[in-house]
Design a protein around this motif. Structure first.
Motif: not given
Length: 487
Positions: A111-117, A337-358
């Protein structure tokens, strides 16, 4: 040493190594950026293995062989050949340009990439919200790992679920991306060894000839298009949908963001080579579905095919029990190996693209991302406590919907040098998501890959028509301006 003691000892060693790697990762995690994508100091080989391990996961190693067991050659081609081609093409087409845009704007998430693009915060917020559909894949992995643990230890599936939750979430909480990348490299190497070894171990089931052995199960079982299958019965459902939806799946936040780990474009080719080669080796695990069927096993629960086959093959001898322990731990590693990747991506996304902007609070990003991890774990655990009958199809409904919605905005954003209309990308994303859900949930299209592929094709056609219309309108305006300015 008894097999029972070896089992607990090996499991303990694995846990200690994972926590040590997470501690190393924690020392290098200083803020939300390093938690999300690291500090661009990881090599392309390490990132390639991490990428392949994230793509393979529990789906490839535990769940998808069950589809091969039930549907035969058609399912193997869908997940093995068509999907592998989709992954390779997506990496070749998207990696370099996605890295260029992401590096230019210091993007941390999709979503951060989408915002900049697209320069539109509302559109990036929409993307962040629909990316929460990734939680369906979290549920798949939790269920798959808990099934494996019941084959390794004498515990209930619910107890196994709690253990997996606590273990994975604790080490990801510590180190973020570095914990994910370091542990994935170890787990990816383990997965590579086991995938090749199990493929070679069972190849004797094809001694009478590959097709003749499959035909011994059933004539349609050995067909590329299986008329008995409700999922893989045509060229579109086997090849086209497998290719399109896997290409689109590369746009998931826990997958495509691996490209942002790369330091420079000079490393992209080596990253792609390693990722595709390792991913191909992982796909050999699909053959377990054939082996289980040819061995004569009658397995009622499709999702447990791999577990039942391994117990049948290796639990009858002392050496087999030693080997079985290593295999089960490796398969657990595949899910983690996939679960930890999804967790990192989801947590970073929620904070960076939902919580911080709001909220406008930029000061507690790392702390908030870790709290989000806990929330995702609770929600995933609640759904996995009483999972759907076919967890593979359940996960595909959500994740393929996300892939369909992501396809046009990211593909056009990567391929086009021009500033694209936000309304076009947004409407294409909504059209794809709604079409997929309608076809799959209300109009009888059983295979989520087929419904998502139809949705993607419709969304692409709509976008091309809109682009042609927009450009023709611009030409008209330019021509009118030229005419009015001519004396």
């Amino acid at each position: 040493m008894t097999p029972e003691l070896f089992k607990y000892l090996l499991c303990g060693v694995y846990v200690v190594i994972i926590y040590w790697l997470s501690w190393v990762g924690m020392r290098r995690t200083r803020d939300i950026r390093s938690f999300s994508i690291g500090n661009k100091d990881m090599g392309p080989v390490l990132i390639g293995i991490t990428f392949a391990a994230s793509v393979a996961s529990t789906a490839t190693f535990v769940i998808n062989p069950g589809f091969v067991y039930v549907h035969g050659l058609s399912a193997f081609i869908h997940y093995g050949i068509a999907a592998s081609l989709g992954i390779a093409c997506a990496l070749i087409i998207l990696s370099r340009r996605f890295l260029r845009v992401g590096t230019q704007h210091q993007a941390l998430t999709i979503p951060d990439w989408i915002y900049h693009r697209y320069q539109h915060r509302g559109f990036s917020l929409f993307f962040a919200l629909i990316n929460l559909l990734s939680i369906t894949f979290v549920v798949l992995i939790l269920v798959g790992c808990s099934l494996l643990m019941t084959g390794l230890f004498p515990i209930s599936q619910k107890a196994a679920l709690v253990i997996v939750l606590v273990f994975v979430f604790s080490y990801v909480l510590m180190g973020g991306t570095y914990a994910h990348a370091y542990t994935n490299t170890l787990q990816g190497i383990m997965m590579l060894v086991i995938a090749v070894a199990l493929f070679v171990q069972g190849i004797g089931y094809f001694d009478g000839g590959f097709f003749s052995q499959l035909q011994s199960v059933g004539v349609n079982y050995a067909k590329v298009f299986n008329p008995d299958s409700n999922l893989y019965f045509s060229f579109f459902s086997v090849f086209i949908s497998g290719f399109i939806v896997t290409f689109a799946l590369m746009l998931q936040p826990h997958i495509l963001t691996k490209v942002l780990y790369i330091k420079s474009e000079a490393d992209v080719n080596r990253f792609i080579f390693v990722a595709v080669l390792v991913g191909f080796c992982f796909s050999l695990m699909l053959a377990i579905g054939f082996y289980a069927r040819l061995s004569g096993l009658e397995i009622e629960q499709q999702d447990s095919v791999v577990r039942e086959y391994l117990l049948s093959e290796f639990s009858h001898s002392t050496f087999g029990q030693y080997l079985l322990t290593f295999v089960f731990i490796t398969l657990l590693a595949a899910g983690m190996s996939t679960l930890d990747g999804i967790l990192v991506a989801l947590s970073a996304m929620v904070v960076k693209d939902i919580v911080v902007p709001l909220t406008g609070d930029h000061s507690r990003g790392l702390q908030m991302s870790r709290w989000v991890l806990v929330g995702v774990g609770v929600i995933g655990g609640v759904i996995a406590w009483q999972p759907p009958a076919l967890i593979g199809l359940f996960a595909q409904k959500g994740v393929y919907g996300l892939a369909a919605a992501s396809f046009v905005p990211i593909l056009l954003g990567v391929m086009s040098q021009r500033q694209l209309p936000v309304w076009l990308a947004f409407s294409a994303a909504v059209l794809a998501l709604v079409t997929h859900l309608l076809l799959n949930l209300a109009m009888g299209v059983t295979n989520p890959a087929v419904s998502a592929s139809y949705a993607i094709l419709l969304s692409m056609a709509y976008s091309l028509v809109c682009l042609i219309f927009v450009r023709s309108k611009k030409l008209e305006i330019i021509q009118k301006n030229n005419l009015t300015s001519t004396p």
